[in-house]
Design a protein around this motif. Structure first.
Motif, PDB file in Angstrom:
ATOM      1  N   GLU A 136       0.833  -1.206   0.000  1.00 32.14           N
ATOM      2  CA  GLU A 136       0.000   0.000   0.000  1.00 32.14           C
ATOM      3  C   GLU A 136       0.868   1.256   0.000  1.00 32.14           C
ATOM      4  OE1 GLU A 136      -3.445  -0.090   2.595  1.00 32.14           O
ATOM      5  OE2 GLU A 136      -2.906  -2.146   3.150  1.00 32.14           O
ATOM      6  N   PRO A 137       1.604   1.484  -1.097  1.00 34.76           N
ATOM      7  CA  PRO A 137       2.511   2.629  -1.129  1.00 34.76           C
ATOM      8  C   PRO A 137       1.794   3.977  -1.037  1.00 34.76           C
ATOM      9  CG  PRO A 137       2.382   1.587  -3.283  1.00 34.76           C
ATOM     10  CD  PRO A 137       1.653   0.703  -2.320  1.00 34.76           C
ATOM     11  N   ASP A 138       0.593   4.096  -1.597  1.00 28.26           N
ATOM     12  CA  ASP A 138      -0.146   5.368  -1.512  1.00 28.26           C
ATOM     13  C   ASP A 138      -0.541   5.675  -0.073  1.00 28.26           C
ATOM     14  OD1 ASP A 138       0.083   5.694  -4.245  1.00 28.26           O
ATOM     15  OD2 ASP A 138      -1.878   4.818  -4.673  1.00 28.26           O
ATOM     16  N   TRP A 139      -1.002   4.651   0.654  1.00 28.76           N
ATOM     17  CA  TRP A 139      -1.362   4.844   2.061  1.00 28.76           C
ATOM     18  C   TRP A 139      -0.125   5.247   2.862  1.00 28.76           C
ATOM     19  CZ3 TRP A 139       0.385   2.544   6.540  1.00 28.76           C
ATOM     20  CH2 TRP A 139      -0.325   2.866   7.697  1.00 28.76           C
ATOM     21  N   THR A 158       2.633   6.699   1.795  1.00 33.72           N
ATOM     22  CA  THR A 158       3.039   8.060   1.436  1.00 33.72           C
ATOM     23  C   THR A 158       2.186   9.086   2.168  1.00 33.72           C
ATOM     24  OG1 THR A 158       3.808   7.350  -0.737  1.00 33.72           O
ATOM     25  CG2 THR A 158       3.300   9.685  -0.484  1.00 33.72           C
ATOM     26  N   GLY A 159       0.879   8.881   2.174  1.00 27.37           N
ATOM     27  CA  GLY A 159      -0.025   9.797   2.883  1.00 27.37           C
ATOM     28  C   GLY A 159       0.242   9.836   4.371  1.00 27.37           C
ATOM     29  N   THR A 160       0.470   8.680   4.950  1.00 27.17           N
ATOM     30  CA  THR A 160       0.746   8.602   6.382  1.00 27.17           C
ATOM     31  C   THR A 160       2.037   9.321   6.730  1.00 27.17           C
ATOM     32  OG1 THR A 160      -0.439   6.505   6.550  1.00 27.17           O
ATOM     33  CG2 THR A 160       1.143   7.008   8.302  1.00 27.17           C
ATOM     34  N   GLN A 162       3.417  11.738   5.071  1.00 25.38           N
ATOM     35  CA  GLN A 162       3.203  13.181   4.888  1.00 25.38           C
ATOM     36  C   GLN A 162       2.497  13.782   6.097  1.00 25.38           C
ATOM     37  OE1 GLN A 162       1.162  13.167   1.100  1.00 25.38           O
ATOM     38  NE2 GLN A 162       3.072  13.451  -0.053  1.00 25.38           N
TER      39      GLN A 162
END
Length: 117
Positions: A46-49, A51-53, A55
């Motif tokens: 879950e690379p998008d999750w 990245t968001g976390t 950030q």
């Protein structure tokens, strides 16, 4: 970890792969949700999750809302045994650091970090 810190409908997220809570131990605790998080797998799956976390965490750290873990420092000559006893007891929170004094005999070439799980 103390489930007493959570509300009745609380969720515990535990980062790690070793010594995570067993199903039997969870059944004895009144927590509604438990999630074991393996960051290496999570980053891949879950690379998008992730990245968001990261950030969100970065913004909170920049705002001064988050603080680093506490650390206990021990001198190499006089406290290394106490440092290992602290780790062996498993009751520490944060980092245990053994400070190696600068002797001046060799030029410093940056920071040396020895880490283990």
């Amino acid at each position: 970890c103390s489930f007493a810190l959570l509300r009745e409908d609380g969720c515990l997220g535990e980062i790690g792969k070793r010594a995570v809570w067993s199903y039997a131990r969870l059944a004895s605790a009144s927590v509604s949700r438990y999630v074991a998080i393996a960051l290496d797998s999570t980053m891949e799956q879950e690379p998008d999750w992730m990245t968001g976390t990261l950030q969100i965490l970065s913004a909170r750290a920049a705002a001064g809302v988050l603080h680093g873990l506490p650390l206990q420092m021990f001198e190499l000559e006089s406290g290394v045994h106490a440092a290992f006893r602290t780790l062996q007891g498993g009751t520490n929170t944060g980092k245990v650091v053994v400070r190696i004094p600068f002797t001046g005999s060799a030029p410093a070439h940056g920071t040396h970090l020895i880490s283990g799980g």
